[in-house]
Design an enzyme around this catalytic site. Structure first.
Site, PDB file in Angstrom:
ATOM      1  CB  CYS A  59      37.931  19.311  20.593  1.00  0.00           C
ATOM      2  SG  CYS A  59      37.226  19.941  19.067  1.00  0.00           S
TER       3      CYS A  59
ATOM      4  CG  ASP B 149       5.845  12.683   2.874  1.00  0.00           C
ATOM      5  OD1 ASP B 149       6.181  12.508   4.066  1.00  0.00           O
ATOM      6  OD2 ASP B 149       6.510  13.338   2.062  1.00  0.00           O
TER       7      ASP B 149
ATOM      8  CE1 TYR C  64       0.294   3.709   9.734  1.00  0.00           C
ATOM      9  CE2 TYR C  64      -0.332   5.321   8.073  1.00  0.00           C
ATOM     10  CZ  TYR C  64       0.362   4.983   9.216  1.00  0.00           C
ATOM     11  OH  TYR C  64       1.131   5.921   9.841  1.00  0.00           O
TER      12      TYR C  64
ATOM     13  CB  CYS D 162      40.853  19.836  15.217  1.00  0.00           C
ATOM     14  SG  CYS D 162      39.204  20.360  15.740  1.00  0.00           S
TER      15      CYS D 162
ATOM     16  CB  CYS E 134      40.548  22.262  19.538  1.00  0.00           C
ATOM     17  SG  CYS E 134      40.888  20.563  19.070  1.00  0.00           S
TER      18      CYS E 134
ATOM     19  CE  LYS F 273       7.421   5.346   5.145  1.00  0.00           C
ATOM     20  NZ  LYS F 273       7.440   6.760   5.461  1.00  0.00           N
TER      21      LYS F 273
ATOM     22  CE  LYS G 198      10.944   6.728   2.440  1.00  0.00           C
ATOM     23  NZ  LYS G 198      11.830   7.050   3.518  1.00  0.00           N
TER      24      LYS G 198
ATOM     25  CB  CYS H  18      39.260  16.490  16.355  1.00  0.00           C
ATOM     26  SG  CYS H  18      39.858  17.363  17.795  1.00  0.00           S
TER      27      CYS H  18
ATOM     28  CD  GLU I 126      -0.741  -0.158   3.801  1.00  0.00           C
ATOM     29  OE1 GLU I 126      -0.834  -1.389   3.988  1.00  0.00           O
ATOM     30  OE2 GLU I 126      -1.136   0.701   4.582  1.00  0.00           O
TER      31      GLU I 126
HETATM   32  S1  IVH Z   1       2.702   0.882   8.939  1.00  0.00           S
HETATM   33  C1  IVH Z   1       4.707  -0.804  12.910  1.00  0.00           C
HETATM   34  N1  IVH Z   1       1.742   1.885   6.743  1.00  0.00           N
HETATM   35  O1  IVH Z   1       5.642   5.712   7.920  1.00  0.00           O
HETATM   36  C2  IVH Z   1       4.720   0.214  11.841  1.00  0.00           C
HETATM   37  N2  IVH Z   1       3.151   3.274   8.072  1.00  0.00           N
HETATM   38  O2  IVH Z   1       8.485   5.304   8.262  1.00  0.00           O
HETATM   39  C3  IVH Z   1       3.356   0.641  11.424  1.00  0.00           C
HETATM   40  N3  IVH Z   1       3.419   5.540   7.190  1.00  0.00           N
HETATM   41  O3  IVH Z   1       5.621   5.866  11.414  1.00  0.00           O
HETATM   42  C4  IVH Z   1       3.406   1.603  10.320  1.00  0.00           C
HETATM   43  N4  IVH Z   1       2.146   5.286   5.423  1.00  0.00           N
HETATM   44  O4  IVH Z   1       3.882   7.239  10.114  1.00  0.00           O
HETATM   45  C5  IVH Z   1       2.516   2.105   7.809  1.00  0.00           C
HETATM   46  N5  IVH Z   1       0.783   2.671   4.799  1.00  0.00           N
HETATM   47  C6  IVH Z   1       1.545   2.870   5.859  1.00  0.00           C
HETATM   48  C7  IVH Z   1       2.161   4.108   6.089  1.00  0.00           C
HETATM   49  C8  IVH Z   1       2.968   4.270   7.210  1.00  0.00           C
HETATM   50  C9  IVH Z   1       2.906   6.125   6.105  1.00  0.00           C
HETATM   51  C10 IVH Z   1       4.348   6.179   8.122  1.00  0.00           C
HETATM   52  C11 IVH Z   1       4.064   5.958   9.579  1.00  0.00           C
HETATM   53  C12 IVH Z   1       5.322   5.364  10.145  1.00  0.00           C
HETATM   54  C13 IVH Z   1       6.326   5.790   9.136  1.00  0.00           C
HETATM   55  C14 IVH Z   1       7.517   4.876   9.146  1.00  0.00           C
END
Ligand code: IVH
Length: 726
Positions: free
Chosen positions: A456, A133, A239, A432, A435, A131, A327, A450, A129
């Site tokens: 330092c 942002d 999610y 350095c 220092c 991710k 990612k 250093c 699914e």
């Molecule tokens: S599952 C145990 N599903 O990504 C972990 N996270 O980089 C449960 N996020 O802290 C997270 N979309 O804030 C999950 N489809 C998705 C997500 C998601 C965004 C975020 C979430 C998490 C962060 C981790």
């Protein structure tokens, strides 16, 4: 009674627009301060009559000039926000993050790891699914009623944003048919269209514009006045879940369907996939749609679908083994490199930083990028092989910058056709820059360091900044800026962590000194914190209180805060859960020998601790200067024992367990992880300290040694029977 309103000569009806704007700003300040004084500090500063008059005048001016009404107008406010902003909420189940995959091979690696951990699990399904942002939020429902909403915070303690979450249309206030306790987790985000419209509105009223939808979502949710959140168009995708009184389903997909049934939005691109090829093909499919989704996503999350398998896979210290975030490739932009500065970090590492002409990369303005180390600048990797086709990086170059996720921007490439004729190869300093101590590059290390240690200033300040940082002591009001100022301060200096904890006492002692001066002596400049620039009575008192709040602190935070090389937050958590108490940890580190002996073996038996880290921790405790600083700090603290999770009623909590021979129902990794999650310590060899030996077929010398020492020995079934149902 200080700030009473001025005598009001100009009535609202006679004000020009400019005068009205100024007057509204003045009244906002006055009413804001009065509100805080009255509701929060319980010390009213103006009379009720004056307060009411100011509020009426504010409303009258707003009525005449509605366009000038401020977003946070006193007319709309009741009371004042809580003293320290949001109250804090302890998450019943920790909110974790995800480990990342960047390449297709990493996805194959993830699948292989899952399979290896589980042994021979047959067919495994995964969900894939987007991710999202945004920022994560945990919603707690009790008997179907939303009772609490909390941000992630540090994963253990977040901020209580219940009032704000209630204003989000995607978040149901009530649900039917849900378990008695249900925590729904998901992401709050803002669509592209809503983000653009918000920034247009903000610009029109001279308010703050946001850099990207994620910042806008975070800034909008975390408003002390929830009415501001209401006016911001936030959305929510569910999610995951936290605490549950009864399971939602047997599978991730089933659980998501239940959440949909309760009225939550679940991302429509969630798909069930079998194996890496299907996962990667769905990733490509989502990548193609990315630009037209209307909201920001930064990758695709894969999760093992079967919840029984998720349970077996469990967690590393901060990430689940059953999920990974794949990612999207980093965003790129070209810009000019104006200078290369060398920063000295807390471990003495000399880190070159590129100063750039500001450029927008993926919605964020970037003006600095890391250049890693001297080899990287010269166009070589750690092994001496060419990178970027061997092109070096010079001041004046036209460089390609990229950023992936939240990481510090990096430089990917150099355009030699645009290199200025006068550009010369960068000469990395040999001393350095802070220092002037000699620097040293150890064999096999790409970093030059250093050797100044605590002489330092850069290392000392960086260590202090690390000490107060988020995963460490995280003291409200004591950030990097304040630490730098205290470090330079002659009257109330902070030169090592222990100094932070006697700051209040030293500040008070100044008062005594002042009292003891001869009457009429000098200008009575006290030097007390509250008299300093940027500080006042309240902010100084809040800082001292915030420091006191952190005197009692969990063990893993203390270990992390010490800033020992190679010991990050994950390792600190591992060390804390292994040794449980500061006393045990300190005793072990103080007596351990390097590369031999029981204490060394015990340290090395921790999954995730290797010889380099073990040496580094032991050295920190056995060097006199370093050790004295640690002792001075600990004398000021009450270090809380590590919380042992899930171990209530566990017959193996605190027991030392050794596995040997072939295990048939689980892999060694699974056996170890499960035992540790039940509070046992898993060791690699049998000794007098061993409580249980779990011996499968083929067990050899360990079984014999256990028998000699009289250690309880179980076969795999015996072990499983012991931990059954836990
Ligand atoms: S599952 C145990 N599903 O990504 C972990 N996270 O980089 C449960 N996020 O802290 C997270 N979309 O804030 C999950 N489809 C998705 C997500 C998601 C965004 C975020 C979430 C998490 C962060 C981790």
């Amino acid at each position: 009674m200080s700030d009473t309103p001025h005598v009001q000569i100009v009535t609202p009806d006679n004000l020009s627009e400019d005068q009205a704007r100024g007057e509204l700003a003045r009244l906002a300040l006055l009413l804001g301060a009065a509100n805080i004084a009255y509701h929060r500090e319980d010390t009213p500063e103006i009379s009720d009559a004056d307060y009411d008059a100011a509020k009426r005048r504010n409303a009258a001016i707003e009525a005449r000039f509605p366009d000038l009404k401020l977003a946070d107008s006193a007319s709309d406010q009741v009371g004042a926000p809580a003293k320290d902003g949001f109250s804090k909420v302890s998450h019943a189940v920790r909110m974790l993050s995800l480990s990342n995959a960047f390449e297709d091979e990493d996805v194959a690696g993830f699948e292989a790891q899952v399979r290896k951990f589980l042994g021979a699990p047959g067919k495994i399904l995964f969900t894939a699914e987007p991710k999202i942002d945004g920022l994560s939020l945990s919603l707690r429902y009790e008997n179907g009623v939303l009772v609490q909403a909390a941000t992630r915070g540090d994963g253990e303690v977040g901020e209580n944003v219940t009032a704000n979450a209630r204003t989000i249309a995607d978040i149901p206030q009530q649900i039917s048919g849900a378990p008695e306790v249900l925590e729904v987790r998901g992401e709050v985000y803002m669509s592209h269209a809503d983000f653009a419209a918000l920034n247009t509105r903000q610009a029109a009223r001279g308010g703050k514009e946001f850099a990207n939808p994620r910042n806008a979502a975070a800034g909008s949710l975390r408003q002390l006045d929830a009415e501001i959140t209401r006016a911001r168009p936030l959305k929510f995708f569910a999610y995951a879940w936290g605490e549950l009184s009864t399971p939602l389903a047997d599978t991730q997909m089933g659980a998501m369907n239940r959440l949909t049934g309760f009225g939550f939005a679940v991302n429509p691109l969630t798909k069930l996939c079998q194996g890496r090829d299907e996962l990667i093909s769905h990733y490509r499919n989502i990548e193609v749609q990315r630009a037209s989704l209307g909201y920001d996503i930064d990758g695709v999350v894969y999760k093992v679908d079967n919840l029984e398998l998720q349970h077996r896979l469990g967690f590393r210290s901060t990430t689940p083994r059953w999920a990974i975030a794949h990612k999207f490739p980093a965003e790129l932009a070209w810009t000019r490199l104006n200078a290369i500065d060398i920063q000295v970090g807390r471990t003495g590492a000399l880190s070159p930083v590129a100063r750039l002409d500001p450029v927008t990369v993926g919605g964020v303005v970037v003006s600095n990028a890391t250049l890693h180390n001297e080899d990287y600048i010269a166009g070589r990797d750690g092994k001496g092989d060419e990178i970027r086709g061997g092109k070096d990086i010079r001041v004046g170059d036209w460089v390609q910058v990229y950023r992936a996720g939240d990481v510090i921007p990096k430089i990917a490439d150099v355009d030699l056709s645009k290199r200025p004729a006068e550009a010369v190869p960068f000469v990395f300093p040999q001393g350095c820059p802070q220092c002037q101590s000699a620097t040293l590059r150890e064999e096999g290390d790409s970093v030059r360091r250093c050797t100044g240690g605590m002489i330092c200033p850069a290392q000392v300040v960086e260590r202090l900044k690390h000490f107060v940082s988020r995963g460490a002591f995280d003291i409200d009001g004591l950030g990097a800026k304040q630490v730098e100022a205290f470090y330079k301060d002659d009257i109330l200096p902070v030169r090592e962590p222990a100094d932070i904890f006697n700051l209040r006492a030293r500040d008070l002692a100044l008062l005594e000194q002042l009292k003891n001066r001869a009457a009429g002596d000098g200008a009575l400049i006290s030097g007390r914190l509250k008299t300093r620039d940027g500080w006042g009575e309240k902010s100084a008192a809040s800082l001292f209180n915030a420091i006191d709040e952190k005197r009692s602190i969990p063990l893993h935070r203390v270990i992390f805060a010490l800033g020992i090389r190679h010991v990050g937050d994950n390792s600190s958590a591992l060390l804390a859960s292994h040794y449980v108490s500061w006393t045990a940890f300190e005793a072990a580190m103080s007596t351990a020998s390097l590369n031999e002996g029981a204490a060394w073996e015990d340290l090395m038996s921790i999954d995730g601790v290797g010889a380099v880290m073990a040496t580094s921790v032991i050295m920190a405790f056995q060097q006199d200067g370093e050790r004295a600083m640690i002792d001075r700090l600990i004398a000021q603290l009450q270090v809380q024992d590590a919380e042992q999770r899930d171990t209530e009623g566990s017959p193996v909590a605190g027991k030392v367990v050794v596995f040997t021979g072939t295990l048939e129902k689980m892999t060694r990794a699974e056996a170890k992880a499960r035992a540790e999650s039940l509070g046992a310590k898993v060791a690699g060899s049998v000794s007098r300290k061993t409580d249980i030996l779990v011996a499968g077929p083929g067990a050899g010398s360990k079984a014999k040694k256990a028998a000699d020492l009289g250690v309880e020995t179980l076969d795999e079934d015996g072990w499983l029977a012991l931990i059954e149902g836990l």
